[in-house]
Write a protein that holds these residues in place. Structure first.
Motif, PDB file in Angstrom:
ATOM      1  N   SER A 180      32.269   3.061  62.226  1.00  0.00           N
ATOM      2  CA  SER A 180      31.969   2.209  61.074  1.00  0.00           C
ATOM      3  C   SER A 180      32.679   1.671  59.807  1.00  0.00           C
ATOM      4  O   SER A 180      31.990   0.763  58.790  1.00  0.00           O
ATOM      5  CB  SER A 180      30.232   2.616  61.469  1.00  0.00           C
ATOM      6  OG  SER A 180      29.560   2.276  62.460  1.00  0.00           O
ATOM      7  N   TYR A 181      31.983   3.040  59.350  1.00  0.00           N
ATOM      8  CA  TYR A 181      33.379   3.473  57.852  1.00  0.00           C
ATOM      9  C   TYR A 181      34.326   2.249  56.999  1.00  0.00           C
ATOM     10  O   TYR A 181      34.397   1.762  56.799  1.00  0.00           O
ATOM     11  CB  TYR A 181      33.257   4.668  57.033  1.00  0.00           C
ATOM     12  CG  TYR A 181      33.718   4.706  55.630  1.00  0.00           C
ATOM     13  CD1 TYR A 181      32.359   5.215  55.032  1.00  0.00           C
ATOM     14  CD2 TYR A 181      34.663   4.829  55.760  1.00  0.00           C
ATOM     15  CE1 TYR A 181      33.816   5.148  53.953  1.00  0.00           C
ATOM     16  CE2 TYR A 181      35.501   5.048  54.634  1.00  0.00           C
ATOM     17  CZ  TYR A 181      34.722   5.459  53.702  1.00  0.00           C
ATOM     18  OH  TYR A 181      35.402   5.261  52.224  1.00  0.00           O
ATOM     19  N   SER A 238      30.888   6.932  64.362  1.00  0.00           N
ATOM     20  CA  SER A 238      30.319   6.541  61.933  1.00  0.00           C
ATOM     21  C   SER A 238      32.122   6.616  61.082  1.00  0.00           C
ATOM     22  O   SER A 238      31.572   5.809  60.906  1.00  0.00           O
ATOM     23  CB  SER A 238      29.945   8.023  61.431  1.00  0.00           C
ATOM     24  OG  SER A 238      30.369   9.090  61.903  1.00  0.00           O
TER      25      SER A 238
END
Length: 180
Positions: free
Chosen positions: A22-23, A19
């Protein structure tokens, strides 16, 4: 947050790495830099564990660190661009006769010189352009460039000398003959 063991921190990395990457990518970071920034985020998080509030979301805290790192990189990039603009005279005049140098106070002349530099960079060989960009855009040393390109530092310096000479001639020609 009290100091966590490396094993516990490894679990946190495993839990948040996807995550976080992705951020970071969503912030517009080049794909090639995502892993580096994610790694730097985890290193910084490990070093600054004591500043983490255990009542807050760990993922959000990591994203905040990553956002700050990305903003720092953006600032560095802007600073490098400004430095390059300031270094154009240095790059070009390294091989110009001093009596040919035109006053750098003229904004229009600087814009023309910038356009000429951009056009002339495109005329360089790919290797010469890579070396110039590494030295003046990313401020790498000849040793660093040499390692990246499997060259000796002296060969990099010679290539830089030659490339600056070619750029100086090309820019001088472009400024003397604007329609060319």
């Amino acid at each position: 947050m009290s100091q966590v063991s490396r094993e516990a921190f490894s679990k946190l990395i495993h839990e948040h790495q996807s995550s976080l990457r992705s951020y970071i990518r969503s912030l517009g970071v080049r794909l090639a830099w995502v892993d580096d920034i994610a790694q730097e985020t985890f290193i910084l998080a490990y070093k600054k564990q004591d500043s983490y509030n255990e009542d807050s979301d760990y993922g959000a805290w990591l994203r905040g660190i990553a956002r700050n790192l990305v903003m720092n990189e953006i600032s560095k990039s802007a600073r490098r661009r400004r430095l390059l603009d300031q270094r154009i005279p240095e790059i070009v005049s390294a091989h110009e006769d001093s009596n040919e140098v035109i006053s750098l106070d003229d904004k229009e002349f600087n814009a023309q010189r910038q356009d000429a530099l951009q056009a002339c960079l495109q005329k360089l060989s790919e290797r010469a352009r890579i070396i110039i960009e590494a030295r003046y855009f990313r401020e790498q040393t000849s040793d660093m460039i040499g390692k990246d390109l499997a060259m000796k530092a002296t060969a990099v310096r010679k290539a830089l000398f030659s490339a600056r000479k070619v750029l100086a001639r090309c820019i001088s020609n472009a400024l003397a003959h604007p329609s060319s």
